[in-house]
Write a protein that holds these residues in place. Structure first.
Motif: not given
Ligand code: C2O
Ligand code: CU
Length: 641
Positions: A84-112
């Protein structure tokens, strides 16, 4: 995966996160908190926290594992790689980056956005729970057979492909705008009801009641007939134009301050509706000519009469259709509108110059002064005072150079500047929709006005005789109105007491809009019709701050009012009072402006890059107690942009 490779991958992702956060922080430092704020609030949980967990858990784990291995060993034991010490941080980083990239590039109503953060937090928690439990019960032998692997991979792959596709199609559908959008939006029920409650004595006024004088003999009477006409530019290029009275630009309307003006609009186009908007002229709301806000677009075969008294605003304006304005203006439904002072003492040459990009029949775009896409020439006697009225009817700012003579900028957007001084070689950047009036005395040698572009230029040569050669091109810095001329004792300044203050952050994004994937131009994270109205009360002193975080210019145009520019990138304006109706805000720039709410109605406030307006960069200034009964949308006759 080997320990070394693990290190490299995690190290790389850490680096990316640092770069992303670094750029944000530098925006904050160099431009101000407002340039970074909401993105910081997003990047902190999505990028910074996961990256920190990698630093705190994964790296120490990896290095302790490396130390416990024999010197020549490479591969950590299987169950260690899933620790877990290796996997959990690595996985949440990947998902965090993906989500952040999406939200930076694609318009999402700020309410969401909070919803996205909650889902991410849930994901992290579930992952942690599952991984730590799995670690404890992980006594099963790891199955390495290929078939078992495939059986597990196929459903994972299928979901990975199908889920985004389904989401894409759904978002496309969900972004469709309603066929009919009432101008008052959500206000019709809640806010109007509220307002009615508060002002139960005072009845709501419809914009249609805010007209100019209904009776009386006008001082000036014009008829403008919209019709399709093929016109020829000076180069011979043909434009399938939409014209007023068969000519482009449309007839020049010249009136005097104080005149009562009547203009009859007749629509003889085959399919498109038309209106007349008096860009920069502060007329009563019902005469403002915005389809779906102050009137219904005049349909083919129909007509409409505008009547208003020209206020005390001598200067240079223009008129254009405000129905499907993106296409209508490009194709020619516009003209110059000149308001002369009551006792006009100017005896020299007074020349409006309309700069426009024409779409030709062959599909190219020809830049031209009026219809001159080749050299335009005029003979002027030395010693003659010359006033050029530069009008930008395009969607992008225009870079002008006046060469061969010193000159003064005497007015911007129809408002005279105080104590203008002589300029030499400076260039002029005129906002899309904006106007600059410049004046000089004709010298013995030629003077040239050039519209500078990357590879070419459009020129207007003024000289005593046709054989004169063009002067050397002015190559000075760009003229800055903020420091030009001298201040007047205006009662308005940054320290005035404002009744209402608004901040408008201009941005760029990609996103789903009305069933398409497109570039969007949000204001405060929202696109029309979700942008809330700026609500004011008659008599309010209003301050608006514009901040441009996007990569393009936004010429913000407020109808019915003139805005006094107070500051530019945080620096107070030190020159002449600088009044505008169309203010270009370049990337990275911020401005503060003020205006008096003295013209009740529902007024458009939008980007005059008409493509941007059509992609959402619109809002409205609304007065309490005033409503518009009109609707816009594909199910109505009104598409103002
Ligand atoms: Cu020149 Cu809303 O327009
Ligand atoms: Cu814009």
């Amino acid at each position: 995966m080997g320990i070394r490779r693990c290190f490299v991958w995690l190290g790389l992702s850490e680096l990316l996160v640092v770069i992303k956060l670094g750029t944000l922080v530098s925006k904050w430092v160099f431009f101000g908190w407002i340039f970074a704020q909401d993105r910081m609030l997003l990047d902190f949980p999505l990028l910074a926290l996961p990256a920190l967990s990698v630093l705190l858990f994964s790296f120490p784990f990896l290095s302790s594992m490396a130390q416990s291995l024999p010197r020549d060993g490479e591969s950590p034991a299987k169950q260690d790689a899933t620790a877990p010490a290796l996997r959990i941080p690595a996985l949440i980083t990947v998902v965090g980056v993906a989500l952040d990239t999406y939200l930076t590039l694609i318009y999402t109503d700020p309410g969401y956005l909070p919803l996205f953060l909650i889902v991410f937090a849930l994901f992290c928690f579930v992952l942690w729970f599952w991984q730590t439990r799995r670690k404890k019960t992980s006594v099963m032998p790891v199955d390495n057979s290929r078939r078992r692997g495939l059986i597990r991979t196929i459903p994972v792959l299928a979901t990975a492909l199908l889920a985004p596709t389904a989401w894409y199609l759904w978002s496309m559908q969900a972004s469709r705008l309603p066929d009919r959008i009432p101008m008052m939006g959500d206000m019709t029920d809640s806010m109007v009801g509220n307002m009615m409650g508060q002002q139960s004595q005072q009845k709501m006024i419809s914009v249609t009641e805010l007209t100019g004088p209904k009776s009386g003999e006008p001082d000036q009477r014009f008829t403008l007939t919209a019709q399709e006409t093929q016109v020829q530019l000076s180069s011979g290029a043909i434009v399938n134009a939409w014209t007023f009275n068969g000519q482009v630009p449309g007839p020049q309307l010249q009136v005097h301050q104080g005149d009562m003006v009547e203009v009859k609009l007749i629509n003889k186009l085959s399919r498109e509706g038309v209106t007349l908007h008096w860009h920069g002229l502060d007329v009563p709301n019902a005469e403002d000519g915005v389809a779906g806000v102050t009137q219904n677009a005049v349909q083919p075969g129909g007509s409409f009469t505008y009547r208003f008294v020209v206020k005390n605003q001598p200067g240079t304006y223009w008129y254009h259709s405000h129905q499907a304005s993106q296409e209508s203006v490009e194709k020619g439904l516009f003209g110059a509108l000149i308001v002369l002072p009551q006792n006009d003492s100017f005896t020299g040459k007074d020349i409006p110059v309309i700069a426009h990009s024409w779409p030709t029949k062959k599909g190219s775009t020809q830049q031209a002064f009026d219809t001159f896409d080749t050299l335009k020439q005029l003979s002027v006697q030395p010693g003659t005072p010359v006033r050029l009225r530069l009008i930008n009817t395009d969607s992008l700012p225009i870079n002008f150079a006046l060469s061969g003579t010193p000159f003064k900028v005497i007015a911007i957007d129809g408002a005279d500047l105080n104590a203008p001084t002589e300029l030499t070689k400076q260039r002029l950047l005129v906002a899309a929709g904006g106007r600059y009036d410049i004046q000089f005395t004709m010298p013995d040698t030629a003077v040239s006005l050039d519209w500078l572009q990357k590879s070419s230029k459009v020129s207007f040569l003024l000289s005593q005789d046709a054989t004169a050669s063009a002067p050397a091109l002015a190559d000075g810095p760009v003229f800055n109105p903020a420091t030009y001329g001298s201040p007047l004792k205006t009662p308005l300044s940054l320290s005035s007491r404002f009744d209402k203050e608004f901040t408008l952050v201009l941005d760029d994004m990609y996103g789903f809009y009305d069933g398409n994937m497109a570039s969007l131009w949000p204001i405060n994270g929202k696109v029309f019709p979700n942008t809330p109205m700026l609500m004011v009360r008659e008599g309010d002193l209003v301050k608006v701050s514009f901040v441009n975080r996007s990569w393009m210019d936004h010429p913000m145009h407020l109808h019915g009012h003139h805005m006094l520019v107070l500051s530019y990138n945080g620096w107070p304006v030190t020159g002449s009072p600088w009044w505008v109706d169309t203010l270009n805000i370049a990337p990275g720039e911020s401005y503060e402006v003020t205006f008096r709410a003295d013209n009740p109605g529902i007024w458009m406030d939008h980007c005059h890059n008409l493509n941007h307006a059509a992609a959402g960069m619109i809002l409205h200034l609304g007065y309490e107690g005033v409503y518009s009964p009109f609707e816009v949308g594909s199910g109505t006759v009104n598409q103002p942009e």
